[in-house]
Scaffold this active site. Sequence first.
Site, PDB file in Angstrom:
ATOM      1  N   TYR A  72       0.584  -1.259  -0.132  1.00  0.00           N
ATOM      2  CA  TYR A  72      -0.136   0.526   0.474  1.00  0.00           C
ATOM      3  C   TYR A  72       0.624   1.458   0.127  1.00  0.00           C
ATOM      4  CZ  TYR A  72      -3.864  -3.381   0.512  1.00  0.00           C
ATOM      5  OH  TYR A  72      -4.993  -3.974  -0.007  1.00  0.00           O
ATOM      6  N   VAL A 101      -9.439   3.749  -3.985  1.00  0.00           N
ATOM      7  CA  VAL A 101      -8.984   4.219  -2.909  1.00  0.00           C
ATOM      8  C   VAL A 101      -7.916   5.175  -3.080  1.00  0.00           C
ATOM      9  CG1 VAL A 101      -8.948   2.127  -1.338  1.00  0.00           C
ATOM     10  CG2 VAL A 101      -7.180   2.317  -3.712  1.00  0.00           C
ATOM     11  N   HIS A 130     -14.786   1.578  -0.442  1.00  0.00           N
ATOM     12  CA  HIS A 130     -13.182   0.653  -0.091  1.00  0.00           C
ATOM     13  C   HIS A 130     -12.304   0.960   0.767  1.00  0.00           C
ATOM     14  CE1 HIS A 130     -14.951  -2.796  -3.594  1.00  0.00           C
ATOM     15  NE2 HIS A 130     -15.162  -1.946  -2.991  1.00  0.00           N
ATOM     16  N   GLY A 153     -16.390   2.515 -15.366  1.00  0.00           N
ATOM     17  CA  GLY A 153     -14.126   1.785 -15.853  1.00  0.00           C
ATOM     18  C   GLY A 153     -14.374   0.092 -14.095  1.00  0.00           C
ATOM     19  N   THR A 154     -15.110  -0.223 -14.282  1.00  0.00           N
ATOM     20  CA  THR A 154     -14.977  -1.017 -13.699  1.00  0.00           C
ATOM     21  C   THR A 154     -15.973  -2.588 -13.850  1.00  0.00           C
ATOM     22  OG1 THR A 154     -16.027  -2.024 -11.143  1.00  0.00           O
ATOM     23  CG2 THR A 154     -17.756  -0.813 -12.355  1.00  0.00           C
ATOM     24  N   SER A 155     -14.910  -3.393 -13.567  1.00  0.00           N
ATOM     25  CA  SER A 155     -14.997  -5.373 -14.149  1.00  0.00           C
ATOM     26  C   SER A 155     -16.556  -5.505 -13.869  1.00  0.00           C
ATOM     27  CB  SER A 155     -13.884  -5.927 -13.906  1.00  0.00           C
ATOM     28  OG  SER A 155     -13.838  -6.391 -12.250  1.00  0.00           O
ATOM     29  N   ASN A 177     -16.831   1.554 -20.417  1.00  0.00           N
ATOM     30  CA  ASN A 177     -16.225   0.889 -20.267  1.00  0.00           C
ATOM     31  C   ASN A 177     -15.235   0.790 -21.298  1.00  0.00           C
ATOM     32  OD1 ASN A 177     -13.858  -1.791 -19.653  1.00  0.00           O
ATOM     33  ND2 ASN A 177     -15.534  -1.628 -17.152  1.00  0.00           N
ATOM     34  N   LYS A 192     -14.340  -1.996 -22.441  1.00  0.00           N
ATOM     35  CA  LYS A 192     -14.573  -3.336 -23.463  1.00  0.00           C
ATOM     36  C   LYS A 192     -16.197  -3.953 -22.439  1.00  0.00           C
ATOM     37  CE  LYS A 192     -10.959  -6.126 -21.005  1.00  0.00           C
ATOM     38  NZ  LYS A 192     -10.122  -5.664 -19.998  1.00  0.00           N
TER      39      LYS A 192
HETATM   40  N1  APR Z   1     -11.242   3.982 -19.329  1.00  0.00           N
HETATM   41  C1  APR Z   1     -12.544   2.632 -19.108  1.00  0.00           C
HETATM   42  N2  APR Z   1     -12.500   1.737 -18.827  1.00  0.00           N
HETATM   43  C2  APR Z   1     -10.821   1.405 -18.151  1.00  0.00           C
HETATM   44  C3  APR Z   1     -10.167   1.905 -19.037  1.00  0.00           C
HETATM   45  C4  APR Z   1     -10.378   3.349 -19.624  1.00  0.00           C
HETATM   46  N3  APR Z   1      -8.980   4.026 -19.321  1.00  0.00           N
HETATM   47  N4  APR Z   1      -8.659   0.996 -18.809  1.00  0.00           N
HETATM   48  C5  APR Z   1      -9.449   0.238 -18.174  1.00  0.00           C
HETATM   49  N5  APR Z   1     -10.735   0.197 -18.365  1.00  0.00           N
HETATM   50  C6  APR Z   1     -11.972  -0.410 -16.766  1.00  0.00           C
HETATM   51  C7  APR Z   1     -11.572  -2.615 -17.871  1.00  0.00           C
HETATM   52  O1  APR Z   1     -12.092  -3.063 -19.274  1.00  0.00           O
HETATM   53  C8  APR Z   1     -11.905  -2.584 -16.363  1.00  0.00           C
HETATM   54  O2  APR Z   1     -13.321  -3.345 -16.269  1.00  0.00           O
HETATM   55  O3  APR Z   1     -11.612  -0.775 -15.917  1.00  0.00           O
HETATM   56  C9  APR Z   1     -12.031  -2.216 -15.121  1.00  0.00           C
HETATM   57  C10 APR Z   1     -11.004  -2.086 -14.211  1.00  0.00           C
HETATM   58  O4  APR Z   1     -11.426  -3.088 -13.142  1.00  0.00           O
HETATM   59  P1  APR Z   1     -10.637  -3.946 -12.038  1.00  0.00           P
HETATM   60  O5  APR Z   1      -9.145  -4.226 -12.758  1.00  0.00           O
HETATM   61  O6  APR Z   1     -11.036  -5.226 -12.523  1.00  0.00           O
HETATM   62  O7  APR Z   1     -11.109  -2.465 -11.226  1.00  0.00           O
HETATM   63  P2  APR Z   1     -11.921  -2.820 -10.635  1.00  0.00           P
HETATM   64  O8  APR Z   1     -14.062  -3.105 -11.247  1.00  0.00           O
HETATM   65  O9  APR Z   1     -12.577  -1.196 -10.084  1.00  0.00           O
HETATM   66  O10 APR Z   1     -12.128  -3.104  -9.202  1.00  0.00           O
HETATM   67  C11 APR Z   1     -13.032  -3.653  -8.103  1.00  0.00           C
HETATM   68  O11 APR Z   1     -11.295  -5.019  -6.699  1.00  0.00           O
HETATM   69  O12 APR Z   1      -9.504  -5.880  -5.907  1.00  0.00           O
HETATM   70  C12 APR Z   1     -10.554  -4.693  -5.940  1.00  0.00           C
HETATM   71  O13 APR Z   1     -10.508  -3.254  -4.040  1.00  0.00           O
HETATM   72  C13 APR Z   1     -10.149  -3.801  -5.240  1.00  0.00           C
HETATM   73  O14 APR Z   1     -12.007  -1.429  -5.596  1.00  0.00           O
HETATM   74  C14 APR Z   1     -11.393  -2.767  -5.969  1.00  0.00           C
HETATM   75  C15 APR Z   1     -12.458  -3.805  -6.767  1.00  0.00           C
END
Ligand code: APR
Length: 233
Positions: free
Chosen positions: A56, A93, A108, A174-176, A200, A202
């Site tokens: 961290y 974070v 988080h 931007g979250t998976s 996103n 993708k």
């Molecule tokens: N613009 C838009 N989307 C993007 C970009 C971009 N430039 N770059 C990456 N992404 C998308 C990816 O396609 C993916 O779907 O952002 C997403 C990132 O996914 P993760 O890495 O899984 O991040 P997140 O969803 O925030 O993770 C959730 O998991 O471990 C933990 O606590 C941590 O808060 C985090 C949580």
Amino acid sequence: MTKTGNIVILTGAGISAESGLSTFRDENGLWAQHRIEEVATPEAFARNPARVHRFYNARRKQALHAMPNAAHHALTELQQKWPYDLLLVTQNVDDLHEKSGSRAVHMHGALMRALCAACAHRWDSPADLSVEDTCPACGAHTARPDIVWFGEMPYHMQDILSALQNCDLFAAIGTSGQVYPAAGFVQEALSAGAATVELNLKDSDMSYAFQDQITGPASETVPQWVGRLLSQA
Ligand code: APR
């Protein structure tokens, strides 16, 4: 799709990617380089606090030097100008929403804050947090980053769920969609009758649940989306 009324926006690591901060699950993401079980659970911290602090501390140093991008700034403009309720919830974070002038709910936790594992006191974290640090309130050597680890309860859930139950539009940026409870917010919003949109690069694991998808880098798609919303408000 746009719809006027109350908005809940959920952001994830993708919104900070173009500010130079690593995502978790993309190729070369943090979880490809580190084992979650070694750095992001309460058990990992109990076993090897120094290793967790190193992980961290590195994240904090990167975030300290990072600057918000056009997507963060667009959300700040939306928060300032939107005439209805708008809750910005982030899984991130880092403090890029705040650096850009937004108020965000950090479900988080926050890299820039320290938490006492013994008495739950919170304070501003130094750039490097270590096993030597003592809690300013109780004096114990139990300083940890104020981060919600796997197996812990995310923060502010009541406020978030209540905003979702009263929202007209839910957007995930931007979250998976792999981590609950955030991944389930779209279903909450749909049950409330809200419109839903995913922005996103993708498809995510939750794309199927959203009514609309906007594909592309957040620094481009978010300002365009915000512009459309504000022109219809
Ligand atoms: N613009 C838009 N989307 C993007 C970009 C971009 N430039 N770059 C990456 N992404 C998308 C990816 O396609 C993916 O779907 O952002 C997403 C990132 O996914 P993760 O890495 O899984 O991040 P997140 O969803 O925030 O993770 C959730 O998991 O471990 C933990 O606590 C941590 O808060 C985090 C949580």
